[in-house]
Design a protein around this motif. Structure first.
Motif, PDB file in Angstrom:
ATOM      1  N   GLY A   1       0.821  -1.208   0.000  1.00  0.00           N
ATOM      2  CA  GLY A   1       0.000   0.000   0.000  1.00  0.00           C
ATOM      3  C   GLY A   1       0.852   1.253   0.000  1.00  0.00           C
ATOM      4  O   GLY A   1       2.087   1.205  -0.136  1.00  0.00           O
ATOM      5  N   PRO A   2       0.224   2.430   0.175  1.00  0.00           N
ATOM      6  CA  PRO A   2       0.952   3.706   0.128  1.00  0.00           C
ATOM      7  C   PRO A   2       1.776   3.964   1.386  1.00  0.00           C
ATOM      8  O   PRO A   2       1.366   3.632   2.500  1.00  0.00           O
ATOM      9  CB  PRO A   2      -0.168   4.738  -0.027  1.00  0.00           C
ATOM     10  CG  PRO A   2      -1.398   4.077   0.489  1.00  0.00           C
ATOM     11  CD  PRO A   2      -1.239   2.615   0.240  1.00  0.00           C
ATOM     12  N   ILE A   3       2.943   4.572   1.181  1.00  0.00           N
ATOM     13  CA  ILE A   3       3.904   4.884   2.245  1.00  0.00           C
ATOM     14  C   ILE A   3       4.350   6.335   2.066  1.00  0.00           C
ATOM     15  O   ILE A   3       4.544   6.796   0.934  1.00  0.00           O
ATOM     16  CB  ILE A   3       5.118   3.936   2.180  1.00  0.00           C
ATOM     17  CG1 ILE A   3       4.667   2.469   2.284  1.00  0.00           C
ATOM     18  CG2 ILE A   3       6.140   4.264   3.266  1.00  0.00           C
ATOM     19  CD1 ILE A   3       5.748   1.468   1.908  1.00  0.00           C
ATOM     20  N   ILE A   4       4.555   7.063   3.166  1.00  0.00           N
ATOM     21  CA  ILE A   4       4.910   8.477   3.069  1.00  0.00           C
ATOM     22  C   ILE A   4       5.991   8.830   4.085  1.00  0.00           C
ATOM     23  O   ILE A   4       6.111   8.191   5.143  1.00  0.00           O
ATOM     24  CB  ILE A   4       3.658   9.360   3.280  1.00  0.00           C
ATOM     25  CG1 ILE A   4       3.888  10.780   2.764  1.00  0.00           C
ATOM     26  CG2 ILE A   4       3.213   9.357   4.739  1.00  0.00           C
ATOM     27  CD1 ILE A   4       2.604  11.575   2.580  1.00  0.00           C
ATOM     28  N   ARG A   5       6.763   9.851   3.769  1.00  0.00           N
ATOM     29  CA  ARG A   5       7.767  10.380   4.687  1.00  0.00           C
ATOM     30  C   ARG A   5       7.055  11.211   5.767  1.00  0.00           C
ATOM     31  O   ARG A   5       6.684  12.361   5.551  1.00  0.00           O
ATOM     32  CB  ARG A   5       8.779  11.233   3.942  1.00  0.00           C
ATOM     33  CG  ARG A   5       9.791  10.471   3.110  1.00  0.00           C
ATOM     34  CD  ARG A   5      10.833   9.789   3.968  1.00  0.00           C
ATOM     35  NE  ARG A   5      11.648  10.726   4.728  1.00  0.00           N
ATOM     36  CZ  ARG A   5      12.791  11.254   4.290  1.00  0.00           C
ATOM     37  NH1 ARG A   5      13.267  10.921   3.094  1.00  0.00           N
ATOM     38  NH2 ARG A   5      13.477  12.095   5.038  1.00  0.00           N
ATOM     39  N   THR A   6       6.884  10.642   6.923  1.00  0.00           N
ATOM     40  CA  THR A   6       6.183  11.361   7.993  1.00  0.00           C
ATOM     41  C   THR A   6       7.028  12.469   8.585  1.00  0.00           C
ATOM     42  O   THR A   6       6.488  13.457   9.106  1.00  0.00           O
ATOM     43  CB  THR A   6       5.753  10.388   9.101  1.00  0.00           C
ATOM     44  OG1 THR A   6       6.866   9.554   9.461  1.00  0.00           O
ATOM     45  CG2 THR A   6       4.614   9.509   8.630  1.00  0.00           C
ATOM     46  N   ASP A   7       8.359  12.354   8.519  1.00  0.00           N
ATOM     47  CA  ASP A   7       9.178  13.461   8.999  1.00  0.00           C
ATOM     48  C   ASP A   7       9.009  14.688   8.102  1.00  0.00           C
ATOM     49  O   ASP A   7       9.039  15.827   8.578  1.00  0.00           O
ATOM     50  CB  ASP A   7      10.646  13.055   9.106  1.00  0.00           C
ATOM     51  CG  ASP A   7      11.228  12.514   7.811  1.00  0.00           C
ATOM     52  OD1 ASP A   7      10.484  11.852   7.059  1.00  0.00           O
ATOM     53  OD2 ASP A   7      12.425  12.730   7.549  1.00  0.00           O
ATOM     54  N   TRP A   8       8.786  14.477   6.819  1.00  0.00           N
ATOM     55  CA  TRP A   8       8.499  15.601   5.927  1.00  0.00           C
ATOM     56  C   TRP A   8       7.147  16.225   6.263  1.00  0.00           C
ATOM     57  O   TRP A   8       7.001  17.452   6.277  1.00  0.00           O
ATOM     58  CB  TRP A   8       8.510  15.148   4.471  1.00  0.00           C
ATOM     59  CG  TRP A   8       9.870  14.837   3.915  1.00  0.00           C
ATOM     60  CD1 TRP A   8      11.035  14.672   4.618  1.00  0.00           C
ATOM     61  CD2 TRP A   8      10.192  14.657   2.535  1.00  0.00           C
ATOM     62  NE1 TRP A   8      12.064  14.385   3.761  1.00  0.00           N
ATOM     63  CE2 TRP A   8      11.588  14.379   2.477  1.00  0.00           C
ATOM     64  CE3 TRP A   8       9.470  14.692   1.364  1.00  0.00           C
ATOM     65  CZ2 TRP A   8      12.249  14.145   1.268  1.00  0.00           C
ATOM     66  CZ3 TRP A   8      10.118  14.454   0.158  1.00  0.00           C
ATOM     67  CH2 TRP A   8      11.499  14.191   0.114  1.00  0.00           C
ATOM     68  N   LEU A   9       6.155  15.377   6.525  1.00  0.00           N
ATOM     69  CA  LEU A   9       4.842  15.908   6.930  1.00  0.00           C
ATOM     70  C   LEU A   9       4.972  16.770   8.178  1.00  0.00           C
ATOM     71  O   LEU A   9       4.425  17.891   8.246  1.00  0.00           O
ATOM     72  CB  LEU A   9       3.872  14.758   7.199  1.00  0.00           C
ATOM     73  CG  LEU A   9       3.343  13.953   6.020  1.00  0.00           C
ATOM     74  CD1 LEU A   9       2.481  12.803   6.527  1.00  0.00           C
ATOM     75  CD2 LEU A   9       2.543  14.819   5.060  1.00  0.00           C
ATOM     76  N   ASN A  10       5.693  16.267   9.155  1.00  0.00           N
ATOM     77  CA  ASN A  10       5.829  17.004  10.413  1.00  0.00           C
ATOM     78  C   ASN A  10       6.562  18.322  10.212  1.00  0.00           C
ATOM     79  O   ASN A  10       6.186  19.348  10.800  1.00  0.00           O
ATOM     80  CB  ASN A  10       6.569  16.141  11.441  1.00  0.00           C
ATOM     81  CG  ASN A  10       5.773  14.925  11.853  1.00  0.00           C
ATOM     82  OD1 ASN A  10       4.538  14.921  11.783  1.00  0.00           O
ATOM     83  ND2 ASN A  10       6.454  13.867  12.279  1.00  0.00           N
ATOM     84  N   LYS A  11       7.605  18.312   9.410  1.00  0.00           N
ATOM     85  CA  LYS A  11       8.369  19.540   9.177  1.00  0.00           C
ATOM     86  C   LYS A  11       7.511  20.609   8.523  1.00  0.00           C
ATOM     87  O   LYS A  11       7.650  21.814   8.824  1.00  0.00           O
ATOM     88  CB  LYS A  11       9.580  19.236   8.302  1.00  0.00           C
ATOM     89  CG  LYS A  11      10.457  20.470   8.036  1.00  0.00           C
ATOM     90  CD  LYS A  11      11.693  20.119   7.231  1.00  0.00           C
ATOM     91  CE  LYS A  11      12.560  21.365   7.000  1.00  0.00           C
ATOM     92  NZ  LYS A  11      13.798  21.034   6.242  1.00  0.00           N
ATOM     93  N   LEU A  12       6.587  20.193   7.646  1.00  0.00           N
ATOM     94  CA  LEU A  12       5.746  21.144   6.918  1.00  0.00           C
ATOM     95  C   LEU A  12       4.381  21.344   7.576  1.00  0.00           C
ATOM     96  O   LEU A  12       3.506  21.996   7.004  1.00  0.00           O
ATOM     97  CB  LEU A  12       5.564  20.670   5.472  1.00  0.00           C
ATOM     98  CG  LEU A  12       6.860  20.482   4.656  1.00  0.00           C
ATOM     99  CD1 LEU A  12       6.534  19.976   3.253  1.00  0.00           C
ATOM    100  CD2 LEU A  12       7.684  21.756   4.598  1.00  0.00           C
ATOM    101  N   ASN A  13       4.214  20.753   8.777  1.00  0.00           N
ATOM    102  CA  ASN A  13       2.955  20.881   9.526  1.00  0.00           C
ATOM    103  C   ASN A  13       1.748  20.413   8.710  1.00  0.00           C
ATOM    104  O   ASN A  13       0.709  21.078   8.646  1.00  0.00           O
ATOM    105  CB  ASN A  13       2.742  22.338   9.982  1.00  0.00           C
ATOM    106  CG  ASN A  13       3.788  22.794  10.989  1.00  0.00           C
ATOM    107  OD1 ASN A  13       4.110  22.071  11.922  1.00  0.00           O
ATOM    108  ND2 ASN A  13       4.336  23.985  10.771  1.00  0.00           N
TER     109      ASN A  13
END
Length: 550
Positions: free
Chosen positions: A195-207
């Protein structure tokens, strides 16, 4: 009507009494006569007599492809701990025959072997995908019908079928014939792995919040493109790695479920449809074309292979992609463990509407078709071979195939098997599945029931376990069950789909990259119809109708 892979159907094992042939027959032993002789019908006993007890075979030949994890350290399955132990238990010496090469080469060797008539005793393959299907393999004298032999000599497998009538229905042809000992996924959690996977550290950095809809995905991907989430002051981020092949792969269904269709065949209320000729598919392609134009999709997506994907993830440039719980999440967290901020996590398959689950993602049926073992007409002792194969469905066989050798590859801890460091932290530096391959077969498949604990113990990161829940939110009601086709249907469908696949694989890339204007989509649909896609739908509809009547 909602179709699932756990539909309760009644198991029927058909008993046939064979009449004695009288004068007028020649002594010639034709293929047809061989098939009848091995058809597992108890011709020398009355129906109410107990079956004759048989032993294990002294020897047998076993044709099976060798997976990559096994090839890393093994030259033959005789070196696998489970098979060494089986020889001690049964006394059976198995001569494994491993075809060389990749998937296409293995298929070619299988076809040549069958055409030559030079058959081993058993063949392990996906019998649902063999030319003209498993029923034809029985009729043409390649493999034998197993129903009566299973009832008489396979008590463990018979018990499993009686307790799981839905699976009993899956492993039969439309004529009611059982043709193989199957690989069974023994728990719903084992059926979901992609399934889909995402960079959560990028999400957090960009709020940013994890996206759940296609619109939210576009917002997040746009931020990944423009707002330097990797922090190197370069605009080198690749927001999303799209895979056209995984969209069209009926087992994976990348992204397409958001539009309530699949790219290829699917069903709604028992009516078979083909996705690439639907208006929703045009909407999907239009969205992907827009994302590509905006730079949200890797501009080289059509040429990216596994190594390039690995480089983009470990090189800190890729924001979102589709992958596997073990082979992607686990692998990348291992490879990038020294990165100060790198974090990835699963996302649910997106939908178009907030709060709605995707119509489909990846899910495997309990019986996926692959790794199934059939007994050929060349076998001189099919009853003994059935008894040997039945061990895979016993408690003892399950432990061997799922966990290997107690004291070496696993120990019993608090009443449950737990892999030792020989598997989890291999002293020779082998990867988890490579270490498993030395002792067992659960890492790949075979004639047994896969144990959920053997699967979950691969998951050493919480993100991997979270993936099973996130990816499992898809409705997965529209996929077709594992149907069988008649010989004629199989040949006709293969001919049509060879042309359809060649054409469609080219066109989806052209549409998304802008090589072909979207205004040509109606012409594309008409071309698919001229190739014969509507006849292909008719064939699949007939197969589904028969499946539902089993």
């Amino acid at each position: 009507m909602k179709i699932t892979w756990s539909k309760g159907l009644t198991v029927m094992l058909v008993f046939v009494l064979t009449a004695m042939l009288i004068s007028g027959c020649t002594g010639a032993n034709t293929i047809e006569e061989n098939t009848k002789a091995n058809s597992n019908t108890p011709s020398e006993t009355n129906a109410d007599e107990a079956p004759i007890e048989v032993g294990y075979p002294a020897a047998m030949t076993y044709w099976v492809g060798m997976d990559g994890d096994s090839m890393a350290t093994l030259s033959n399955f005789n070196e696998v701990g489970a098979y060494k132990e089986l020889e001690k238990i049964t006394g059976t010496k198995v001569d494994f025959k491993h075809p060389g090469g990749d998937g296409a080469q293995v298929t070619e060797q299988f076809n040549l072997m069958v055409a030559s008539g030079n058959l081993p005793d058993v063949i392990q393959t996906n019998w649902l995908t063999v030319p003209r299907g498993p029923q034809n393999a029985i009729k043409e004298g390649t493999v034998i019908r197993l129903n009566e032999l299973i009832e008489e000599h396979a008590p463990n497998f018979s018990k499993f079928l009686a307790e799981n009538p839905d699976i009993a229905s899956m492993i039969k042809t439309d004529e009611g014939d059982i043709y193989s000992f199957p690989f069974i996924r023994g728990d719903d959690k084992i059926k979901i792995y992609y399934g889909p996977i995402i960079r959560t550290d990028w999400l957090n950095k960009l709020n940013l919040q994890p996206p759940t809809t296609i619109a939210e995905w576009e917002t997040v991907l746009t931020a990944f493109l423009n707002d330097d989430p990797n922090g190197n002051n370069k605009k080198d981020e690749v927001p999303f790695l799209f895979s056209a092949g995984e969209v069209r792969n009926e087992a994976l269904n990348q992204l397409i479920g958001a539009w309530d269709i699949l790219a290829k065949f699917y069903q709604e209320d028992g009516v078979v449809k083909y996705g690439e000729i639907q208006p929703e598919y045009e909407q999907f392609v239009t969205t992907m074309r827009s994302w590509y134009e905006k730079g949200l999709i890797d501009q080289d997506f059509a040429a990216v292979d596994g190594k390039l994907k690995d480089a983009k993830v470990t090189g800190d440039t890729l924001g979102a992609f589709y992958g596997f719980a073990s082979g992607s999440i686990g692998k990348y967290l291992d490879l990038v463990k020294d990165h100060p901020t790198f974090e990835i996590a699963p996302l649910p398959n997106p939908s178009l509407v907030k709060g709605k689950n995707s119509a489909a993602g990846q899910i495997s049926p309990s019986y996926p078709g692959e790794h199934a073992v059939a007994i050929t007409t060349a076998a001189k002792n099919p009853a003994e071979i059935v008894k040997w194969l039945d061990l895979g469905y016993s408690e003892q066989g399950s432990m061997l195939f799922n966990f290997g050798i107690e004291g070496e590859s696993y120990e019993i801890v608090d009443g449950s098997p737990k892999y030792t460091e020989q598997i989890t932290k291999n002293p020779d530096g082998l990867a988890f599945k490579q270490a498993q391959a030395q002792y067992m077969r659960t890492h790949f498949g075979g004639p047994f029931i896969q144990d959920v604990q053997s699967f979950l113990q691969q998951m050493k990161y919480p993100q991997q376990l979270a993936a099973l829940d996130a990816w499992g939110q898809a409705e997965n009601d529209i996929q077709l069950p594992p149907m069988t086709l008649t010989s004629e249907e199989s040949s006709e469908l293969a001919s049509i789909m060879n042309d359809v696949n060649t054409y469609s694989e080219e066109m989806i890339v052209k549409f998304i990259m802008g090589v072909e204007p979207l205004s040509s989509f109606p012409e594309y649909v008409e071309n698919l119809k001229s190739i014969g896609i509507e006849q292909a739908v008719t064939i699949q509809q007939a197969a589904l109708d028969r499946y539902l009547q089993r």
